[in-house]
Design a protein around this motif. Structure first.
Motif, PDB file in Angstrom:
ATOM      1  N   VAL A  24       0.716  -1.248   0.143  1.00 39.79           N
ATOM      2  CA  VAL A  24      -0.099  -0.008  -0.065  1.00 39.79           C
ATOM      3  C   VAL A  24       0.798   1.226   0.036  1.00 39.79           C
ATOM      4  CG1 VAL A  24      -1.842  -1.138   1.052  1.00 39.79           C
ATOM      5  CG2 VAL A  24      -0.323  -0.046   2.546  1.00 39.79           C
ATOM      6  N   TYR A  25       2.039   1.143   0.807  1.00 40.92           N
ATOM      7  CA  TYR A  25       3.037   2.343   0.458  1.00 40.92           C
ATOM      8  C   TYR A  25       3.294   2.714  -0.670  1.00 40.92           C
ATOM      9  CZ  TYR A  25       6.848   5.454   1.639  1.00 40.92           C
ATOM     10  OH  TYR A  25       7.835   6.278   1.613  1.00 40.92           O
ATOM     11  N   GLU A  26       3.654   1.431  -1.649  1.00 37.37           N
ATOM     12  CA  GLU A  26       4.306   1.625  -2.865  1.00 37.37           C
ATOM     13  C   GLU A  26       3.018   2.205  -3.550  1.00 37.37           C
ATOM     14  OE1 GLU A  26       4.673  -1.712  -6.073  1.00 37.37           O
ATOM     15  OE2 GLU A  26       6.516  -1.616  -4.640  1.00 37.37           O
ATOM     16  N   ASN A  27       2.130   1.785  -3.570  1.00 36.85           N
ATOM     17  CA  ASN A  27       0.786   2.291  -4.400  1.00 36.85           C
ATOM     18  C   ASN A  27       0.552   3.635  -4.068  1.00 36.85           C
ATOM     19  OD1 ASN A  27      -1.806   1.747  -5.933  1.00 36.85           O
ATOM     20  ND2 ASN A  27      -2.714   2.456  -3.890  1.00 36.85           N
ATOM     21  N   GLY A  42     -17.417  -4.296   5.814  1.00 41.52           N
ATOM     22  CA  GLY A  42     -17.277  -5.522   6.204  1.00 41.52           C
ATOM     23  C   GLY A  42     -17.425  -5.639   7.788  1.00 41.52           C
ATOM     24  N   GLY A  43     -17.339  -4.499   8.542  1.00 43.15           N
ATOM     25  CA  GLY A  43     -17.266  -4.552   9.922  1.00 43.15           C
ATOM     26  C   GLY A  43     -18.503  -4.680  10.729  1.00 43.15           C
ATOM     27  N   PHE A  44     -19.605  -4.900   9.839  1.00 46.43           N
ATOM     28  CA  PHE A  44     -20.978  -5.625  10.441  1.00 46.43           C
ATOM     29  C   PHE A  44     -21.285  -6.907   9.995  1.00 46.43           C
ATOM     30  CE2 PHE A  44     -21.458  -0.785  10.163  1.00 46.43           C
ATOM     31  CZ  PHE A  44     -21.862  -0.384  11.649  1.00 46.43           C
ATOM     32  N   GLY A  45     -20.203  -7.465   9.299  1.00 47.48           N
ATOM     33  CA  GLY A  45     -20.263  -8.833   9.059  1.00 47.48           C
ATOM     34  C   GLY A  45     -19.126  -9.582   9.660  1.00 47.48           C
ATOM     35  N   ALA A  46     -18.531 -10.277   8.810  1.00 45.57           N
ATOM     36  CA  ALA A  46     -17.611 -11.374   9.212  1.00 45.57           C
ATOM     37  C   ALA A  46     -16.265 -10.599   9.694  1.00 45.57           C
ATOM     38  CB  ALA A  46     -16.960 -12.297   8.221  1.00 45.57           C
ATOM     39  N   GLY A  47     -15.758  -9.453   9.356  1.00 46.62           N
ATOM     40  CA  GLY A  47     -14.676  -8.428   9.484  1.00 46.62           C
ATOM     41  C   GLY A  47     -14.411  -7.385   8.450  1.00 46.62           C
ATOM     42  N   ILE A  48     -13.860  -6.583   8.708  1.00 47.91           N
ATOM     43  CA  ILE A  48     -13.368  -5.487   8.143  1.00 47.91           C
ATOM     44  C   ILE A  48     -12.375  -5.843   6.797  1.00 47.91           C
ATOM     45  CG2 ILE A  48     -14.009  -3.553   9.773  1.00 47.91           C
ATOM     46  CD1 ILE A  48     -10.857  -3.410  10.154  1.00 47.91           C
ATOM     47  N   HIS A  49     -12.528  -4.743   5.791  1.00 48.76           N
ATOM     48  CA  HIS A  49     -11.896  -5.162   4.596  1.00 48.76           C
ATOM     49  C   HIS A  49     -10.610  -4.165   4.878  1.00 48.76           C
ATOM     50  CE1 HIS A  49     -14.541  -7.680   2.634  1.00 48.76           C
ATOM     51  NE2 HIS A  49     -15.501  -6.794   2.785  1.00 48.76           N
ATOM     52  N   ASN A  50      -9.845  -4.244   4.000  1.00 48.38           N
ATOM     53  CA  ASN A  50      -8.407  -3.291   3.914  1.00 48.38           C
ATOM     54  C   ASN A  50      -8.490  -1.994   4.344  1.00 48.38           C
ATOM     55  OD1 ASN A  50      -5.825  -2.361   3.494  1.00 48.38           O
ATOM     56  ND2 ASN A  50      -5.513  -3.854   1.640  1.00 48.38           N
ATOM     57  N   THR A  51      -7.907  -1.730   5.554  1.00 48.00           N
ATOM     58  CA  THR A  51      -7.926  -0.293   5.940  1.00 48.00           C
ATOM     59  C   THR A  51      -6.444   0.507   5.471  1.00 48.00           C
ATOM     60  OG1 THR A  51      -6.883  -1.047   8.122  1.00 48.00           O
ATOM     61  CG2 THR A  51      -9.293  -0.713   7.966  1.00 48.00           C
ATOM     62  N   LEU A  52      -5.506  -0.183   5.396  1.00 44.03           N
ATOM     63  CA  LEU A  52      -4.516   0.228   5.104  1.00 44.03           C
ATOM     64  C   LEU A  52      -4.391   0.752   3.603  1.00 44.03           C
ATOM     65  CD1 LEU A  52      -1.864  -2.913   6.294  1.00 44.03           C
ATOM     66  CD2 LEU A  52      -2.383  -0.507   7.234  1.00 44.03           C
ATOM     67  N   GLU A  53      -5.052   0.436   2.484  1.00 43.27           N
ATOM     68  CA  GLU A  53      -5.053   1.295   1.344  1.00 43.27           C
ATOM     69  C   GLU A  53      -5.185   2.539   1.642  1.00 43.27           C
ATOM     70  OE1 GLU A  53      -6.160  -2.425  -1.947  1.00 43.27           O
ATOM     71  OE2 GLU A  53      -7.715  -1.358  -0.985  1.00 43.27           O
ATOM     72  N   ALA A  54      -6.541   2.955   2.353  1.00 44.83           N
ATOM     73  CA  ALA A  54      -6.776   4.215   2.697  1.00 44.83           C
ATOM     74  C   ALA A  54      -5.627   4.773   3.534  1.00 44.83           C
ATOM     75  CB  ALA A  54      -8.058   4.192   3.375  1.00 44.83           C
ATOM     76  N   SER A 106      -8.130   0.685  -4.708  1.00 42.91           N
ATOM     77  CA  SER A 106      -6.699   1.359  -4.091  1.00 42.91           C
ATOM     78  C   SER A 106      -6.447   2.385  -4.785  1.00 42.91           C
ATOM     79  CB  SER A 106      -5.864   0.006  -4.490  1.00 42.91           C
ATOM     80  OG  SER A 106      -5.555  -0.185  -5.911  1.00 42.91           O
ATOM     81  N   SER A 107      -6.667   2.861  -5.761  1.00 39.59           N
ATOM     82  CA  SER A 107      -6.458   4.250  -6.400  1.00 39.59           C
ATOM     83  C   SER A 107      -7.595   5.398  -6.004  1.00 39.59           C
ATOM     84  CB  SER A 107      -6.402   4.253  -7.867  1.00 39.59           C
ATOM     85  OG  SER A 107      -5.471   3.184  -8.291  1.00 39.59           O
ATOM     86  N   LEU A 108      -8.813   4.852  -5.439  1.00 37.83           N
ATOM     87  CA  LEU A 108      -9.771   5.841  -5.249  1.00 37.83           C
ATOM     88  C   LEU A 108      -9.466   6.679  -3.946  1.00 37.83           C
ATOM     89  CD1 LEU A 108     -12.958   3.860  -5.722  1.00 37.83           C
ATOM     90  CD2 LEU A 108     -12.185   5.703  -7.193  1.00 37.83           C
ATOM     91  N   TYR A 109      -8.691   6.073  -3.174  1.00 36.45           N
ATOM     92  CA  TYR A 109      -8.299   6.758  -1.886  1.00 36.45           C
ATOM     93  C   TYR A 109      -7.830   8.177  -1.778  1.00 36.45           C
ATOM     94  CZ  TYR A 109     -10.571   2.684   0.406  1.00 36.45           C
ATOM     95  OH  TYR A 109     -11.228   1.403   0.907  1.00 36.45           O
ATOM     96  N   GLN A 110      -6.930   8.271  -3.067  1.00 37.50           N
ATOM     97  CA  GLN A 110      -6.059   9.427  -3.059  1.00 37.50           C
ATOM     98  C   GLN A 110      -7.458  10.678  -3.274  1.00 37.50           C
ATOM     99  OE1 GLN A 110      -4.347   9.783  -7.108  1.00 37.50           O
ATOM    100  NE2 GLN A 110      -5.414   7.953  -7.556  1.00 37.50           N
ATOM    101  N   VAL A 118       1.814   3.706   8.421  1.00 37.19           N
ATOM    102  CA  VAL A 118       2.058   2.952   7.253  1.00 37.19           C
ATOM    103  C   VAL A 118       3.493   3.051   7.113  1.00 37.19           C
ATOM    104  CG1 VAL A 118       1.767   2.430   4.755  1.00 37.19           C
ATOM    105  CG2 VAL A 118      -0.418   2.788   6.173  1.00 37.19           C
ATOM    106  N   ALA A 119       4.071   4.247   6.756  1.00 40.13           N
ATOM    107  CA  ALA A 119       5.413   4.280   6.473  1.00 40.13           C
ATOM    108  C   ALA A 119       6.468   3.654   7.405  1.00 40.13           C
ATOM    109  CB  ALA A 119       5.870   5.916   6.234  1.00 40.13           C
ATOM    110  N   GLU A 120       5.979   3.728   8.642  1.00 39.80           N
ATOM    111  CA  GLU A 120       6.873   2.987   9.886  1.00 39.80           C
ATOM    112  C   GLU A 120       6.977   1.682   9.753  1.00 39.80           C
ATOM    113  OE1 GLU A 120       5.404   4.728  13.136  1.00 39.80           O
ATOM    114  OE2 GLU A 120       6.024   6.891  12.842  1.00 39.80           O
ATOM    115  N   GLN A 121       5.853   0.995   9.270  1.00 37.81           N
ATOM    116  CA  GLN A 121       5.650  -0.377   9.324  1.00 37.81           C
ATOM    117  C   GLN A 121       6.199  -1.173   8.090  1.00 37.81           C
ATOM    118  OE1 GLN A 121       4.690  -1.965  12.060  1.00 37.81           O
ATOM    119  NE2 GLN A 121       4.439   0.023  12.920  1.00 37.81           N
TER     120      GLN A 121
END
Length: 403
Positions: free
Chosen positions: A208-211, A318-330, A305-309, A387-390
């Motif tokens: 996600v950092y590279e993206n 997803g958080g009202f179901g089985a679990g949330i999706h990718n937070t890191l892209e945002a 993954s490109s929309l968040y810009q 994100v940058a630190e991780q």
């Protein structure tokens, strides 16, 4: 226990065929595996000894992608074979250019596993995060082929750590090395006598950092957003969309871009009904967009993954179901994130909440409160810095597996 597992796989295979009669995704699952071994034999050089990457779905592909691409960067002539379990991964990435062959993974029966390994003859296998297939693991072990788990994460509730989990603990003995996301996973594996483990972190941070450093530009989206503040809602489900409709109604000065997790016609139609002042992405080129068009519905897959810009705040579904999706892209775009209550399995979500760059909500009222908070406090930079630190997991993994 092994025989019981094998029976369950056979039953699963029968059930999925029945479901495929009236479910499009299940039909892709079944048809994608038709004559799969003939397809594999026709597509790859069986004497090339490729590196085999297996991913459950699209999310795991993006997670493991940095390792794959780093290997190809260092060794361009290295052959790579990719398998997917789910259609949501295969159908989106079946034409990925860096792989010599991309296939559905045959169901995990002893016969399929042996036949696959005998045919592909991988020099090593790399599985991402959660995927544990006993017969494939056993076939790799029998032929002394190294097997690596990358971006692994273990929790006390998993079967490996239960008194009745002996069969699955034996499965883990086939793994040459575990690269895990956190220290808790290390300690849990130690309780069952596994020490071949390193904390490498999560390779998704690298991806996600590279993206975010060089995102794909989407001029049509930019025109829709114009000068307005924008909320990007990614991988949403109906439960998410209902409370987002209330939020949009109370914030007419904001634009809302919704990228649902499922883009079938019925779901898109339901979203359109929820948001009367909306337009679909497929209509943007031909329809007129004026100031009353508040909501854009993304009716395709692959853009998220490109929309968040373009966003000021993000809502992750997803958080009202089985679990949330990718937070890191945002987060990689320095965008604060909001999501539903089921996030406990995701270390990055817990970290972002602790840092103040994320909030979990339980209903429309708490969503409005969280949204107002992020409107008033510019906390997105905290998410970007996190994100940058991780990042850096990929380099650590590559150094070990290619040593």
């Amino acid at each position: 226990m092994h025989w019981l597992y094998n029976i369950s796989i056979l039953i699963y295979g029968l059930l999925i065929r029945l479901v495929a009669l009236f479910n499009a995704k299940a039909k892709l699952f079944v048809m994608g595996r038709k004559d799969i071994f003939k397809l594999i034999a026709s597509k790859i050089d069986t004497s090339s000894q490729p590196i085999w990457f297996h991913f459950a779905s699209l999310g795991e592909f993006e997670q493991g992608r940095p390792v794959l691409e780093k290997i190809k960067q260092l060794h361009p002539k290295e052959n790579v074979v990719i398998t997917f379990f789910s259609p949501s991964g295969y159908e989106i990435r079946k034409n990925y250019a860096l792989a010599n062959g991309i296939f559905y993974l045959p169901l995990d029966t002893p016969r399929n596993a042996k036949r696959f390994i005998d045919l592909v003859k991988p020099k090593m296998a790399i599985f991402t995060k959660y995927e544990f297939w006993p017969n494939y693991f056993n076939a790799l072990s029998n032929q002394k082929i190294p097997l690596y788990i990358i971006s692994g994460i273990f929790r006390p509730t998993q079967v490996f750590f239960k008194w009745y989990g002996g069969f699955y603990r034996k499965v883990l003995k086939s793994v040459s090395h575990f690269f895990v996301q956190n220290e808790e996973s290390v300690q849990l594996l130690k309780t069952i006598s596994f020490t071949n483990v390193d904390v490498s972190g999560d390779t998704r941070f690298d991806r996600v950092y590279e993206n975010a450093q060089a995102p794909k530009q989407l001029p049509v989206i930019a025109v829709f957003c114009q000068h307005y503040p924008v909320l990007i809602a990614g991988s949403t489900w109906p439960e998410d969309e209902k409370i987002l409709a209330e939020l949009a109604a109370k914030n007419p000065e904001w634009k809302l871009v919704i990228a649902p997790h499922e883009v079938n016609s019925a779901h898109i139609a339901a979203i359109t009904q929820l948001f009367p002042a909306s337009i679909k992405f497929s209509e943007l080129q031909t329809a007129t967009v004026d100031s009353t068009t508040q909501v854009l519905i993304i009716d395709n897959i692959g853009m998220l993954s490109s929309l968040y810009q373009y966003g000021k705040v993000a809502f992750i579904g997803g958080g009202f179901g089985a679990g949330i999706h990718n937070t890191l892209e945002a987060a990689a775009f320095s965008v604060p994130v909001i999501f539903g209550p089921n996030y406990q399995k995701f270390q990055e979500a817990k970290d972002l909440i602790a840092l103040g760059a994320a909030k979990s909500v339980t209903n429309a009222t708490s969503l409005l409160q969280a949204f107002e908070h992020f409107k008033q406090h510019q906390l997105g930079k905290i998410a970007g810095a996190y994100v940058a630190e991780q990042k850096g997991a990929t380099e650590m993994i590559i150094a070990k597996i290619l040593a």
